[in-house]
Design an enzyme around this catalytic site. Structure first.
Site, PDB file in Angstrom:
ATOM      1  N   GLU A 158     -13.132  62.841 -28.343  1.00 29.43           N
ATOM      2  CA  GLU A 158     -12.717  62.927 -29.754  1.00 29.43           C
ATOM      3  C   GLU A 158     -13.815  63.531 -30.639  1.00 29.43           C
ATOM      4  O   GLU A 158     -13.797  63.352 -31.857  1.00 29.43           O
ATOM      5  CB  GLU A 158     -12.325  61.541 -30.291  1.00 29.43           C
ATOM      6  CG  GLU A 158     -11.221  60.847 -29.520  1.00 29.43           C
ATOM      7  CD  GLU A 158      -9.840  61.519 -29.629  1.00 29.43           C
ATOM      8  OE1 GLU A 158      -9.732  62.601 -30.240  1.00 29.43           O
ATOM      9  OE2 GLU A 158      -8.890  60.943 -29.077  1.00 29.43           O
TER      10      GLU A 158
ATOM     11  N   HIS B  59     -13.898  55.139 -34.381  1.00 35.40           N
ATOM     12  CA  HIS B  59     -12.487  55.165 -33.969  1.00 35.40           C
ATOM     13  C   HIS B  59     -12.249  54.021 -32.990  1.00 35.40           C
ATOM     14  O   HIS B  59     -13.091  53.747 -32.131  1.00 35.40           O
ATOM     15  CB  HIS B  59     -12.168  56.503 -33.298  1.00 35.40           C
ATOM     16  CG  HIS B  59     -10.883  56.512 -32.536  1.00 35.40           C
ATOM     17  ND1 HIS B  59      -9.661  56.271 -33.130  1.00 35.40           N
ATOM     18  CD2 HIS B  59     -10.616  56.701 -31.213  1.00 35.40           C
ATOM     19  CE1 HIS B  59      -8.710  56.335 -32.209  1.00 35.40           C
ATOM     20  NE2 HIS B  59      -9.260  56.584 -31.028  1.00 35.40           N
TER      21      HIS B  59
ATOM     22  N   HIS C  69      -8.839  51.049 -31.415  1.00 34.94           N
ATOM     23  CA  HIS C  69      -7.413  50.787 -31.206  1.00 34.94           C
ATOM     24  C   HIS C  69      -7.070  49.347 -31.582  1.00 34.94           C
ATOM     25  O   HIS C  69      -6.687  48.555 -30.708  1.00 34.94           O
ATOM     26  CB  HIS C  69      -7.049  51.020 -29.727  1.00 34.94           C
ATOM     27  CG  HIS C  69      -7.400  52.381 -29.190  1.00 34.94           C
ATOM     28  ND1 HIS C  69      -7.485  52.650 -27.835  1.00 34.94           N
ATOM     29  CD2 HIS C  69      -7.672  53.554 -29.824  1.00 34.94           C
ATOM     30  CE1 HIS C  69      -7.798  53.937 -27.661  1.00 34.94           C
ATOM     31  NE2 HIS C  69      -7.931  54.499 -28.856  1.00 34.94           N
TER      32      HIS C  69
ATOM     33  N   GLU D 251      -8.149  40.981 -51.071  1.00 35.50           N
ATOM     34  CA  GLU D 251      -9.330  41.860 -51.101  1.00 35.50           C
ATOM     35  C   GLU D 251      -9.013  43.320 -50.785  1.00 35.50           C
ATOM     36  O   GLU D 251      -9.849  44.194 -51.046  1.00 35.50           O
ATOM     37  CB  GLU D 251     -10.389  41.344 -50.119  1.00 35.50           C
ATOM     38  CG  GLU D 251      -9.962  41.465 -48.686  1.00 35.50           C
ATOM     39  CD  GLU D 251     -11.095  41.212 -47.687  1.00 35.50           C
ATOM     40  OE1 GLU D 251     -12.265  41.165 -48.088  1.00 35.50           O
ATOM     41  OE2 GLU D 251     -10.774  41.071 -46.505  1.00 35.50           O
TER      42      GLU D 251
ATOM     43  N   HIS E   5      -1.565  54.937 -31.931  1.00 34.01           N
ATOM     44  CA  HIS E   5      -2.842  55.181 -31.235  1.00 34.01           C
ATOM     45  C   HIS E   5      -3.976  54.302 -31.769  1.00 34.01           C
ATOM     46  O   HIS E   5      -4.570  53.543 -31.004  1.00 34.01           O
ATOM     47  CB  HIS E   5      -3.226  56.668 -31.340  1.00 34.01           C
ATOM     48  CG  HIS E   5      -4.454  57.024 -30.579  1.00 34.01           C
ATOM     49  ND1 HIS E   5      -4.562  58.111 -29.757  1.00 34.01           N
ATOM     50  CD2 HIS E   5      -5.672  56.415 -30.512  1.00 34.01           C
ATOM     51  CE1 HIS E   5      -5.761  58.142 -29.203  1.00 34.01           C
ATOM     52  NE2 HIS E   5      -6.455  57.124 -29.654  1.00 34.01           N
TER      53      HIS E   5
END
Ligand code: 13P
Ligand code: ZN
Length: 271
Positions: free
Chosen positions: A116, A139, A141, A169, A210
């Site tokens: 990525e 990144h 999941h 919040e 994803h």
């Protein structure tokens, strides 16, 4: 020269990877992190003149040339980073041609940076254009955020507004909302460009079915953003099939945002 394994950047990255794994956000090799390093700081730990390997990146990151990043390796398990940073992490420098990474440390088993990298470096470029303090792209999941993309509309105004309603919040932590991309093939320049495009307006971008991207000045900030979204998504999933008797309404969200003085997306509220 000091031991790079004891450097604050390697230690903090390794600790963060373990923490993300413990949260259940990074099964197997799921997830990746990149951290923009301070060249002068790195020189305390590394001979930056010594390039171990060069690796083509397949896209242009010219505006980052000469910059150093600590990145997770492709196929590497987050649960293993802390025990063996030198195999699971690497320090790369973007070469003068803008399209090649020079490996200065790590990926010791012959590995390479995350698949990525396009989304990471393109996001760094997009965020640096709006915020000079930007250093981290993360990144992962997270379970409930992913689950939510199966049962909630992907319209980013609606998606954001629902998240804001799930915890007091939220509007304070991510007042600009979250960007949402439809399902796309991952690991490509195309999803990288689409993510970076969203990063002009948002610090959080959900990849439907994803995962999520979060950015910030440091690992804590990116982690905290993702953690807040994931908590809100969890509350959504816990309550999604139950009758909703109470909520935080739009006028209360406005009062909250105004009280905390945040610049929120007014067009995301029905007022
Ligand atoms: P990498 O192992 O290449 O970092 O890929 C993991 C991932 O989450 C892909 O989106
Ligand atoms: Zn992923």
């Amino acid at each position: 020269m000091s031991d790079i394994l004891q450097s604050p950047f390697v230690r903090e990255m390794a600790k963060t990877a373990s923490n993300m794994y413990s949260h259940g956000w990074d099964e197997r090799n799921g997830g990746n992190i990149s951290l923009l390093l301070d060249c002068e700081e790195v020189k305390e730990y590394l001979d930056t003149e010594r390039v171990l390997r060069t690796i083509p990146m397949g896209f242009d990151a010219s505006s980052l040339k000469g910059r150093l990043f600590l990145v997770t390796g492709t196929g590497k398990y987050f649960k293993n980073v802390e025990d063996d940073p030198e195999t699971n992490l690497g320090v790369i420098r973007i070469a003068k041609d803008g399209c090649t990474a020079e490996l200065l440390w790590g990926f010791k088993d012959g590995g390479r940076f995350t698949s990525e990298l396009p989304a990471h470096l393109m996001s760094h470029m997009a965020r640096l254009a709006v915020d000079g303090g930007q250093r981290t792209v993360m990144h992962c999941h997270p379970t409930n955020t992913l689950a939510m993309t199966y049962v909630h509309t992907l319209d980013e105004r609606e998606f954001t507004r629902t998240l804001w309603q799930m915890s007091t919040e939220c509007i304070v932590v991510f007042p600009e909302g979250v960007g949402v991309l439809p399902w796309m093939l991952c690991g490509t320049n195309e999803i990288g460009r689409a993510t970076a495009e969203k990063m002009r307006d948002f610090r959080l971008v959900v990849w439907a079915q994803h995962g999520i991207y979060g950015v910030g000045k440091d690992l804590d900030e990116a982690f905290g953003l993702i953690e807040t979204v994931e908590k809100a998504a969890e509350i959504f999933m816990l309550t999604a099939r139950l009758p909703r008797l109470n909520t935080i309404d739009d006028s209360q969200l406005k009062v909250l945002a105004e009280h905390f003085g945040v610049n929120y997306r007014k067009d995301f509220l029905n007022l």
